[in-house]
Design a protein around this motif. Sequence first.
Motif, short mmCIF file in Angstrom:
data_model
loop_
_atom_site.label_atom_id
_atom_site.label_comp_id
_atom_site.label_asym_id
_atom_site.label_seq_id
_atom_site.Cartn_x
_atom_site.Cartn_y
_atom_site.Cartn_z
N LEU A 111 3.39 47.77 8.59
CA LEU A 111 3.44 47.67 9.83
C LEU A 111 3.66 46.27 10.26
O LEU A 111 4.55 45.82 11.18
CB LEU A 111 2.27 48.11 10.68
CG LEU A 111 2.30 48.33 12.18
CD1 LEU A 111 3.27 49.21 12.68
CD2 LEU A 111 0.87 48.91 12.67
N LEU A 145 11.10 44.81 15.51
CA LEU A 145 10.74 46.01 16.52
C LEU A 145 12.20 46.38 17.51
O LEU A 145 12.26 47.23 17.64
CB LEU A 145 9.58 45.29 17.15
CG LEU A 145 8.71 46.40 17.94
CD1 LEU A 145 8.32 47.29 16.92
CD2 LEU A 145 7.49 45.74 18.57
N GLY A 146 12.52 44.92 17.81
CA GLY A 146 13.80 45.29 18.75
C GLY A 146 15.11 46.20 17.86
O GLY A 146 15.72 46.87 18.75
N PRO A 152 12.92 50.02 15.79
CA PRO A 152 11.55 50.48 15.89
C PRO A 152 11.12 51.42 14.90
O PRO A 152 9.86 51.62 14.83
CB PRO A 152 11.95 50.98 17.32
CG PRO A 152 13.12 51.19 17.75
CD PRO A 152 13.94 50.30 16.71
N TYR A 171 -3.16 44.70 7.72
CA TYR A 171 -2.23 44.42 8.77
C TYR A 171 -2.32 42.71 8.96
O TYR A 171 -1.45 42.04 9.02
CB TYR A 171 -2.34 45.00 10.14
CG TYR A 171 -1.68 44.55 11.31
CD1 TYR A 171 -0.23 44.76 11.59
CD2 TYR A 171 -2.17 43.54 11.97
CE1 TYR A 171 0.39 44.24 12.42
CE2 TYR A 171 -1.44 42.86 12.83
CZ TYR A 171 -0.05 43.55 13.30
OH TYR A 171 0.70 42.91 14.27
N LEU A 172 -3.58 42.40 8.81
CA LEU A 172 -4.05 40.84 8.84
C LEU A 172 -3.37 40.02 7.54
O LEU A 172 -3.69 38.87 7.85
CB LEU A 172 -5.52 40.80 9.27
CG LEU A 172 -5.90 41.21 10.47
CD1 LEU A 172 -7.30 41.16 10.68
CD2 LEU A 172 -5.12 40.47 11.88
N GLN A 229 6.81 44.56 12.37
CA GLN A 229 6.93 44.07 13.72
C GLN A 229 7.98 43.03 14.00
O GLN A 229 8.41 42.88 15.10
CB GLN A 229 5.57 43.32 13.85
CG GLN A 229 4.95 43.67 15.24
CD GLN A 229 3.85 42.57 15.67
OE1 GLN A 229 2.95 42.42 14.60
NE2 GLN A 229 3.40 42.39 16.75
N GLY A 253 2.79 53.17 11.57
CA GLY A 253 1.76 53.27 12.50
C GLY A 253 1.43 54.95 12.63
O GLY A 253 0.27 55.20 12.81
N LEU A 254 2.39 55.70 13.32
CA LEU A 254 2.15 56.92 13.54
C LEU A 254 1.52 57.72 12.36
O LEU A 254 0.69 58.69 12.55
CB LEU A 254 3.39 57.58 13.96
CG LEU A 254 4.05 57.22 15.33
CD1 LEU A 254 5.54 58.00 15.66
CD2 LEU A 254 3.15 57.48 16.33
N ALA A 289 8.59 50.37 12.40
CA ALA A 289 7.10 50.07 12.97
C ALA A 289 6.44 51.50 13.25
O ALA A 289 5.33 51.74 12.78
CB ALA A 289 7.04 49.22 13.94
N LEU A 290 7.19 52.43 13.68
CA LEU A 290 6.63 53.43 14.18
C LEU A 290 6.28 54.41 12.99
O LEU A 290 5.23 55.03 13.13
CB LEU A 290 7.50 54.13 14.98
CG LEU A 290 7.89 53.73 16.42
CD1 LEU A 290 8.78 54.72 17.17
CD2 LEU A 290 6.67 53.84 17.24
N ILE A 302 -0.51 56.41 10.29
CA ILE A 302 -2.11 55.95 10.52
C ILE A 302 -3.10 56.77 11.51
O ILE A 302 -3.73 57.37 11.30
CB ILE A 302 -2.29 54.34 10.74
CG1 ILE A 302 -1.77 53.66 9.74
CG2 ILE A 302 -3.70 54.03 10.81
CD1 ILE A 302 -1.55 52.31 9.91
N VAL A 303 -2.23 56.77 12.78
CA VAL A 303 -2.55 57.91 13.81
C VAL A 303 -2.74 59.19 13.34
O VAL A 303 -3.94 59.66 13.65
CB VAL A 303 -1.81 57.75 14.88
CG1 VAL A 303 -2.27 58.47 16.19
CG2 VAL A 303 -1.68 56.24 15.44
#
Lengths: 319, 275
Positions: free
Chosen positions: B232, B239-240, B243, B216-217, B236, B250-251, B246-247, B253-254
């Motif tokens: 991700l 995002l607007g 969405p 990410y970095l 970003q 991200g999801l 990004a989700l 990874i979660v």
Amino acid sequence: MKYLVKKIVTLIMTLFLVSVLAFLAFQIIPGDVVTSILGTEATPEREEALRKELGLDQPPVVRYVRWAGNVLKGDFGESYRYSKNMNQMMPVAELIGDKLPVTLLLAALSMLIIIVIAIPLGVFWARSKSKILDVSLNMGTQTAMAIPSFFLGVLVTYLFGFVLKWFAPGSYVSFRDDLWGCIRYLIFPAISVAIPKIAMTARFLRNSMLTERSSDYVRTAFSKGASERRVSYVHVLRNAMMPVVTFLGMIIAEIVAGSIVVEQVFSLPGIGKLLISSISTRDFPVVEILILYITFVVIFVYFLVDILYRVIDPRISSK
Amino acid sequence: MKKFGAWFQKQNMYLLVGLLMTGLAVVLGILSFFWTPYGTTTMSVAERFHAPSLRHLFGTDNFGRDIFSRVMQGIGTTVIVSSLIVLISASAGILIGAVTGYFGGILDEVIMRITDAVNAFPSILLALVVISILGSGKQNVVLSLGIVFTPSYVRIVRSEFIRLRDSDFVCRARLMGVSKLRILFIHILPNIWSVFWVSVTIGFNNAILAESGMSYLGIGVQPPDASLGKMLSDAQGYLGRAPWYALAPGLTIVWIVLGFSLLSEGVRRKEEKKK
């Protein structure tokens, strides 16, 4: 007292070791700094002059001693990349001094949020007898801990920035111009830092309270007729907070390191962002000092927690 | 008895759900090396920013690429990278932990000081230091995180070896003249697996979080290798508008991290029950 002296000596030794490593690590890196500053087109004479100017013609040990001496005097050297004006490079101290307040403010806000929410939540959790509540809190905290900080930052940006429109992402104002506006913006990154730590702390406090609950003094307190409320808040909580203090200390260290990521997500001009950009541009004087600084904070916090722990729990030092 | 039943059910659930969640991710990740629903680099102007639908499960991104296919590929990278990280750090941890724990002495003292220092350190910072020395890229991520996570295994393995080194079966083996190497790895090692597996599952978690964080970095896995973290950070900016872009990573990874933490909890409970 003997313990304190021993601890301080270890603290200094560790810092010394870290400084040696932080310095030497960047001396063995492939790729010459001089070429990376001047480019490949420079004349040998020009390269030689710059090498002398940066002190790179000296052996590493000499350079380390000079560097460490300067750091101790408060002179952190000059950046290879950022210039102050036409003839002068930016001193690292100034560069960091400019960014540090952002990171510290963010850390302080996060810590505040964590303590204000996690401790009541943990106590509430430990006291509640509802099975459904226990399971949902367990699942909720488990999930909160599984969300990586950068994704949490993105989620917070999306929820508060795009759906609720409570703040405009990327519109950070410097604390010098508008302290209140700065804090208002920082609340959102602070929330993203805080959520997983709240989950951890609340779980930890709950477990600690449940363990304390089975001790003898709790039975005694109950048999003396103390109310359940009094036992929870006065007897159990005080003892259960002991390990939590250490835990919070570890969390401070994690927050300082975690800001590296979160600052990137919210594009905050803090030391984390500076560290990442300095690594990418190979600005080693800055990287060295930042690593030394973050390490210092981490070690020092651990040191303080250790001392504090003995102060609030005299049983440990008597052992 | 009823209480026991509830407890029993619960402990099986951790293991089961954890296995299902991680299993699904691993299968998708490995599958991505052979097949993805759409090409991961196929761009299409007409299909930009499509919301998730049956055609594109996770929608499409700013280039009209199918996000689901790219997420699959990202999982593939994550699974490979984190397995290698765990492999390196766990085997180094076993070697160092076994020797220091069994023999003790000055070497043990020195190595423990080092691991203490490393452990006290936030792992991301340490990985950053190693990366800034080695440079970014897939191999260097594996190497740096492999080094960074080694001490956590050393700690656990060492304490287990200290616990077992004077136990009866080890003394007996020593009396029988069994070689030291054999005592370490044939006699003692099998007895620590129960503790070890728990730390391996936690290790997977940390490896995945650290890898995706570094990507990410922008200092982790580099394109053209797909990575969830990089996706991700790309998403970003939209995002607007999109969405889901990004989700999705991200999801994912979660999902994986949650799967591994359930798995480790399940393994821990299973081993506890055995005892």
